[in-house]
Design an enzyme around this catalytic site. Structure first.
Site, PDB file in Angstrom:
ATOM      1  N   SER A 284       0.788  -1.231   0.000  1.00  0.00           N
ATOM      2  CA  SER A 284       0.000   0.000   0.000  1.00  0.00           C
ATOM      3  C   SER A 284       0.826   1.290   0.000  1.00  0.00           C
ATOM      4  O   SER A 284       1.883   1.371   0.625  1.00  0.00           O
ATOM      5  CB  SER A 284      -0.887  -0.002   1.244  1.00  0.00           C
ATOM      6  OG  SER A 284      -1.411   1.282   1.461  1.00  0.00           O
ATOM      7  N   ARG A 337       1.486   8.818  -7.678  1.00  0.00           N
ATOM      8  CA  ARG A 337       1.951   7.509  -8.146  1.00  0.00           C
ATOM      9  C   ARG A 337       2.654   7.557  -9.493  1.00  0.00           C
ATOM     10  O   ARG A 337       3.642   6.856  -9.711  1.00  0.00           O
ATOM     11  CB  ARG A 337       0.755   6.558  -8.239  1.00  0.00           C
ATOM     12  CG  ARG A 337       0.203   6.277  -6.888  1.00  0.00           C
ATOM     13  CD  ARG A 337      -1.074   5.484  -6.940  1.00  0.00           C
ATOM     14  NE  ARG A 337      -1.501   5.265  -5.565  1.00  0.00           N
ATOM     15  CZ  ARG A 337      -2.613   4.649  -5.228  1.00  0.00           C
ATOM     16  NH1 ARG A 337      -3.425   4.190  -6.168  1.00  0.00           N
ATOM     17  NH2 ARG A 337      -2.934   4.478  -3.966  1.00  0.00           N
ATOM     18  N   ARG A 442      -5.010   8.865 -10.877  1.00  0.00           N
ATOM     19  CA  ARG A 442      -5.816   8.909  -9.658  1.00  0.00           C
ATOM     20  C   ARG A 442      -4.908   9.065  -8.440  1.00  0.00           C
ATOM     21  O   ARG A 442      -3.880   8.391  -8.343  1.00  0.00           O
ATOM     22  CB  ARG A 442      -6.631   7.621  -9.516  1.00  0.00           C
ATOM     23  CG  ARG A 442      -7.334   7.515  -8.185  1.00  0.00           C
ATOM     24  CD  ARG A 442      -8.206   6.286  -8.103  1.00  0.00           C
ATOM     25  NE  ARG A 442      -7.475   5.046  -7.993  1.00  0.00           N
ATOM     26  CZ  ARG A 442      -6.960   4.554  -6.867  1.00  0.00           C
ATOM     27  NH1 ARG A 442      -7.053   5.226  -5.737  1.00  0.00           N
ATOM     28  NH2 ARG A 442      -6.340   3.386  -6.860  1.00  0.00           N
ATOM     29  N   LEU A 448     -11.832   4.479  -3.455  1.00  0.00           N
ATOM     30  CA  LEU A 448     -12.880   4.075  -2.518  1.00  0.00           C
ATOM     31  C   LEU A 448     -13.837   5.243  -2.313  1.00  0.00           C
ATOM     32  O   LEU A 448     -15.064   5.080  -2.269  1.00  0.00           O
ATOM     33  CB  LEU A 448     -12.258   3.643  -1.185  1.00  0.00           C
ATOM     34  CG  LEU A 448     -11.226   2.500  -1.271  1.00  0.00           C
ATOM     35  CD1 LEU A 448     -10.729   2.138   0.120  1.00  0.00           C
ATOM     36  CD2 LEU A 448     -11.820   1.268  -1.933  1.00  0.00           C
TER      37      LEU A 448
HETATM   38  C1  LIG Z   1      -4.531  -4.252  -4.096  1.00  0.00           C
HETATM   39  C2  LIG Z   1      -5.353  -3.019  -4.216  1.00  0.00           C
HETATM   40  C3  LIG Z   1      -5.423  -2.116  -3.173  1.00  0.00           C
HETATM   41  C4  LIG Z   1      -6.183  -0.945  -3.284  1.00  0.00           C
HETATM   42  N1  LIG Z   1      -6.221  -0.075  -2.238  1.00  0.00           N
HETATM   43  C5  LIG Z   1      -6.951   1.048  -2.348  1.00  0.00           C
HETATM   44  C6  LIG Z   1      -7.021   1.966  -1.263  1.00  0.00           C
HETATM   45  O1  LIG Z   1      -6.414   1.780  -0.225  1.00  0.00           O
HETATM   46  N2  LIG Z   1      -7.774   3.074  -1.423  1.00  0.00           N
HETATM   47  C7  LIG Z   1      -8.471   3.336  -2.571  1.00  0.00           C
HETATM   48  O2  LIG Z   1      -9.153   4.360  -2.640  1.00  0.00           O
HETATM   49  N3  LIG Z   1      -8.440   2.450  -3.591  1.00  0.00           N
HETATM   50  C8  LIG Z   1      -7.708   1.325  -3.508  1.00  0.00           C
HETATM   51  N4  LIG Z   1      -7.683   0.452  -4.563  1.00  0.00           N
HETATM   52  C9  LIG Z   1      -8.595   0.646  -5.695  1.00  0.00           C
HETATM   53  C10 LIG Z   1     -10.007   0.199  -5.292  1.00  0.00           C
HETATM   54  O3  LIG Z   1      -9.926  -0.947  -4.501  1.00  0.00           O
HETATM   55  C11 LIG Z   1     -10.911  -0.098  -6.486  1.00  0.00           C
HETATM   56  O4  LIG Z   1     -10.808   0.901  -7.441  1.00  0.00           O
HETATM   57  C12 LIG Z   1     -12.358  -0.205  -6.031  1.00  0.00           C
HETATM   58  O5  LIG Z   1     -12.488  -1.081  -4.936  1.00  0.00           O
HETATM   59  C13 LIG Z   1     -13.264  -0.645  -7.172  1.00  0.00           C
HETATM   60  O6  LIG Z   1     -14.559  -0.810  -6.652  1.00  0.00           O
HETATM   61  P1  LIG Z   1     -15.774  -1.107  -7.610  1.00  0.00           P
HETATM   62  O7  LIG Z   1     -16.965  -1.267  -6.746  1.00  0.00           O
HETATM   63  O8  LIG Z   1     -15.818  -0.087  -8.684  1.00  0.00           O
HETATM   64  O9  LIG Z   1     -15.410  -2.483  -8.326  1.00  0.00           O
HETATM   65  P2  LIG Z   1     -15.056  -3.943  -7.721  1.00  0.00           P
HETATM   66  O10 LIG Z   1     -14.816  -3.953  -6.288  1.00  0.00           O
HETATM   67  O11 LIG Z   1     -13.997  -4.486  -8.632  1.00  0.00           O
HETATM   68  O12 LIG Z   1     -16.375  -4.753  -7.941  1.00  0.00           O
HETATM   69  C14 LIG Z   1     -16.767  -5.191  -9.214  1.00  0.00           C
HETATM   70  C15 LIG Z   1     -18.041  -5.979  -9.066  1.00  0.00           C
HETATM   71  O13 LIG Z   1     -18.561  -6.226 -10.364  1.00  0.00           O
HETATM   72  C16 LIG Z   1     -18.891  -7.602 -10.510  1.00  0.00           C
HETATM   73  N5  LIG Z   1     -18.763  -7.895 -11.939  1.00  0.00           N
HETATM   74  C17 LIG Z   1     -17.796  -7.538 -12.804  1.00  0.00           C
HETATM   75  N6  LIG Z   1     -18.092  -7.948 -14.040  1.00  0.00           N
HETATM   76  C18 LIG Z   1     -19.283  -8.566 -13.963  1.00  0.00           C
HETATM   77  C19 LIG Z   1     -20.118  -9.210 -14.908  1.00  0.00           C
HETATM   78  N7  LIG Z   1     -19.804  -9.260 -16.195  1.00  0.00           N
HETATM   79  N8  LIG Z   1     -21.266  -9.764 -14.461  1.00  0.00           N
HETATM   80  C20 LIG Z   1     -21.617  -9.720 -13.137  1.00  0.00           C
HETATM   81  N9  LIG Z   1     -20.872  -9.106 -12.212  1.00  0.00           N
HETATM   82  C21 LIG Z   1     -19.716  -8.543 -12.622  1.00  0.00           C
HETATM   83  C22 LIG Z   1     -17.944  -8.331  -9.597  1.00  0.00           C
HETATM   84  O14 LIG Z   1     -18.490  -9.572  -9.265  1.00  0.00           O
HETATM   85  C23 LIG Z   1     -17.892  -7.343  -8.419  1.00  0.00           C
HETATM   86  O15 LIG Z   1     -18.988  -7.572  -7.586  1.00  0.00           O
HETATM   87  C24 LIG Z   1      -6.897  -0.696  -4.473  1.00  0.00           C
HETATM   88  C25 LIG Z   1      -6.827  -1.594  -5.521  1.00  0.00           C
HETATM   89  C26 LIG Z   1      -6.038  -2.729  -5.413  1.00  0.00           C
HETATM   90  C27 LIG Z   1      -5.915  -3.621  -6.598  1.00  0.00           C
END
Ligand SMILES: Cc1cc2nc3c(=O)[nH]c(=O)nc-3n(C[C@H](O)[C@H](O)[C@H](O)COP(=O)(O)OP(=O)(O)OC[C@H]3O[C@@H](n4cnc5c(N)ncnc54)[C@H](O)[C@@H]3O)c2cc1C
Length: 644
Positions: A284, A337, A442, A448
């Site tokens: 992180s 970053r 970003r 988040l």
């Molecule tokens: C290791 C790591 C650490 C991170 N730490 C941070 C942090 O500390 N702070 C921060 O702000 N950001 C952080 N990020 C970025 C952040 O975690 C993500 O950008 C954010 O959680 C994305 O959330 P979301 O709800 O958009 O998507 P996701 O959490 O990726 O959820 C996607 C959802 O869509 C569903 N889905 C996808 N395609 C389909 C489909 N075709 N059909 C049905 N369902 C589907 C999945 O099942 C899931 O439920 C981090 C990222 C990583 C990789």
């Protein structure tokens, strides 16, 4: 088609309030007459589904994992930003807005970013009310730490597990509504297409991942909260399941794709160790609060370290180059970053990289351990240190971590207007799946914030405006568009299953990833991008001839699932390259070698490129059409970004 971002007129600080007032409302008794489809139940989707159900809408929610709790959001480590100014260190909504616009290298909309900063304060209250155990100071107040691109401490966190705790909060809210019968949850179900009726999104086609059943679902609106597409690079810090399929299929049905080439490469990941890897691990950004990034001062010393002739802990202080602190004294190790990543790459390119491969720099905690004590460091970052130890078998309390940049996040995504609606009526995109608020880079801890802002505080207002306009008339599932779209999905599945070549889908994915990393990764050039375009085109053609897809549709078939996703990545890869080629400037994470300042920083061309690139799909194997949404800056002055 002309793009209308629908950004409200008027002073920046009043736009959102006025807009909310001007939006049409659906009266409480009518809300239950509307069905809303939410695809994805990570932070963006779970918060949206729970909030809409709480308002009274009927929600159908979908995810491909066996539980919403397994969404990739759970991996988020470091924290979530909010302009609470609890530290009284000079933060404000305007400062968070300014840092985010500047951090994104002036390629995001002012209106959206200000709204994001404005609602950030509500997110923390919402999550605390849900019981999210944010870290607290001794006196009981919520604690903060710093993230890159900011000179204040505004990041709320729950050790190195912030995403997990936030997701448990959103998941509890979602479960409450599932229990109340307002959300019907479909797990292990993958959306494979959007159904468009008379120009409006009115349903989706899904495949049940356990038995292959293809179904249609109807709704008055469809929300895609399906995450980012960093896995187009094969190796990334994203969860293995992250993919672009939902967004890509929507793109092919008319949703424009915004800034596809904007990718974030995170500076602090555990370096690649060989071909056996299918996943990379993030350390992180929060670690840069206390860890110092350095490399040996000379190539000779680096060689000795690589060969094991010199121990890292024996390297004298004067032989260490704390290159971020040296070059950027104001922000030091907490530069954004993109800047930190490029500098690490420069060190490695000069031959000063460390570790067995020479493709790494150090992140060192010796100074903070001696200043704060090991226990204090463990309390803040213990789980991250454990993770590092388990993966590398090196104890980061004793020797510096080795880190190197890796693909982490995609700023590009489906183009949305201020209401989060795509170019298809009734089709929305939230969270990482949209392109909206981060510009070309970003800032840490802002994903988040954006996902939860979209889900808890934006869509509950903006969707009402659309639903009130179309009215609660039930969606006609007998419309031929449902059957037709389902048929097209089935045909595609059959086409994939007919592939009986000799190369696995994973092999194609890995090859695509290498091309993307080499030519469309941390540094991009006209020559390299043109080469990549040809390589991906040929790889895609080869995929449809020589790939092998095992098994049948009517079973749990991960080979088929992957094949569909990789086929979409192959198409997306070409669009990313086209976008990067078109953008003949450097900005944020998009670094064109031809466009750099004398000091090697990203050099923008505001006269010609201060726009959002929104790509329109026309037909298979035809070039996509570029639409430009001009970015208007009325409040910030565009300057060369400096963190010195
Ligand atoms: C290791 C790591 C650490 C991170 N730490 C941070 C942090 O500390 N702070 C921060 O702000 N950001 C952080 N990020 C970025 C952040 O975690 C993500 O950008 C954010 O959680 C994305 O959330 P979301 O709800 O958009 O998507 P996701 O959490 O990726 O959820 C996607 C959802 O869509 C569903 N889905 C996808 N395609 C389909 C489909 N075709 N059909 C049905 N369902 C589907 C999945 O099942 C899931 O439920 C981090 C990222 C990583 C990789």
């Amino acid at each position: 088609m002309s793009l209308d971002a629908k950004i409200p007129a008027g002073p920046l600080a009043e736009k959102w309030s006025k807009h909310k007032f001007n939006l049409k409302l659906v009266n409480p008794a009518n809300k239950r007459k509307y069905d809303v489809i939410v695809v994805g139940t990570g932070l963006a989707g779970a918060s949206a589904a729970a909030s809409l159900a709480e308002l009274g809408y009927n929600v159908k929610a979908f995810c491909f994992q066996d539980s919403p709790r397994r969404a990739h959001s759970i991996a988020a480590q470091g924290g979530i930003n909010a302009a609470k100014n609890y530290r009284n260190d000079g933060d404000s909504v305007y400062r968070l807005f300014y840092d985010t616009i500047k951090g994104g290298d002036y390629r995001a909309r002012e209106g959206n970013v200000y709204r994001l900063a404005e609602v950030s304060v509500n997110i923390i209250d919402q999550c605390v009310a849900q019981g999210v155990p944010f870290a607290r100071e001794y006196g009981g107040l919520l604690d903060n730490r710093s993230f890159g691109g900011a000179q204040v401490s505004r990041t709320f966190y729950a050790r190195g597990q912030t995403g997990q705790q936030l997701l448990l909060g959103a998941y509890s809210a979602l479960n409450r509504q599932i229990n109340a019968g307002k959300v019907k949850m479909y797990t292990r179900t993958e959306m494979l297409d959007v159904v468009i009726v008379d120009g409006k999104a009115q349903g989706i086609v899904t495949r049940n991942l356990k038995d292959g059943k293809i179904e249609t679902h109807s709704g008055h609106a469809v929300l895609l909260c399906t995450g980012g597409y960093g896995n187009v690079f094969y190796l990334s810090t994203n969860a293995m399941g992250c993919n672009v399929t939902a967004a890509w299929r929507a793109h092919k049905r008319g949703a424009f794709f915004g800034n596809p080439c904007y990718t974030q490469i995170h500076p602090t990941c555990i370096p690649v160790t060989g071909d056996h890897q299918s996943k990379l691990t993030l350390m992180s950004e929060s670690l840069r609060n206390d860890g110092r990034v350095w490399a040996p001062k000379t190539v000779e010393l680096a060689q000795k370290l690589r060969k094991g002739e010199l121990k890292v802990t024996d390297l004298k202080e004067e032989d260490r180059d704390y290159f971020l602190e040296r070059k950027y004294p104001s922000f030091g190790n907490l530069v954004p970053r993109d800047v930190a990543s490029r500098n690490a790459k420069e060190i490695v390119d000069e031959g000063r990289g460390v570790g067995g491969s020479g493709v790494a720099v150090y992140l060192d905690f010796a100074e903070s351990i001696s200043r704060l004590g090991e226990d204090a460091v463990r309390a803040k970052y213990g789980n991250l240190f454990d993770m590092y130890y388990q993966i590398t078998d090196e104890n980061p309390y004793e020797v510096p971590m080795r880190i190197y940049p890796a693909v982490h996040y995609t700023m590009g995504g489906l183009w949305v207007d201020y209401n989060l609606m795509t170019t298809v009526q009734g089709l929305y995109a939230l969270g990482e799946a949209n392109f909206s608020d981060h510009g070309a880079n970003r800032l840490g801890a802002s994903a988040l914030m954006q996902g939860l802002a979209d889900g808890y505080f934006v869509i509950p207002y903006t969707i009402g405006d659309y639903l009130a306009t179309i009215g609660p008339k039930p969606v006609d599932t007998k419309h031929p568009a449902f059957e037709q779209t389902k048929k097209e999905v089935e045909e595609r599945i059959n086409k994939l299953l007919s592939l009986k070549g000799n190369k696995t889908v994973d092999e194609y994915h890995r090859e695509l990833g290498l091309i993307m990393w080499e030519y469309c990764g941390m540094a991009r050039s006209e020559e390299g991008l043109k080469k990549a375009k040809g390589l991906i085109h040929n790889l895609r053609a080869d995929f449809w001839k020589n790939a092998i897809v095992l098994g049948e549709n009517e079973e749990f078939n991960s080979s088929l699932e992957k094949a569909g996703r990789v086929a979409d990545f192959l198409e997306l890869g070409e669009l990313m390259v086209d976008d990067a080629l078109m953008r003949h400037e450097s900005c944020g994470g998009h670094f064109r070698l031809e466009s750099q300042t004398e000091e090697g920083e990203a050099k923008r061309d505001d006269e010609n490129f201060a726009f959002v690139a929104a790509w329109e799909y026309k037909a298979d194997n035809q070039p996509e059409v570029l639409h430009k949404e001009e970015l208007v800056f009325e409040n910030v002055h565009l300057t060369q970004r400096s963190y010195k």
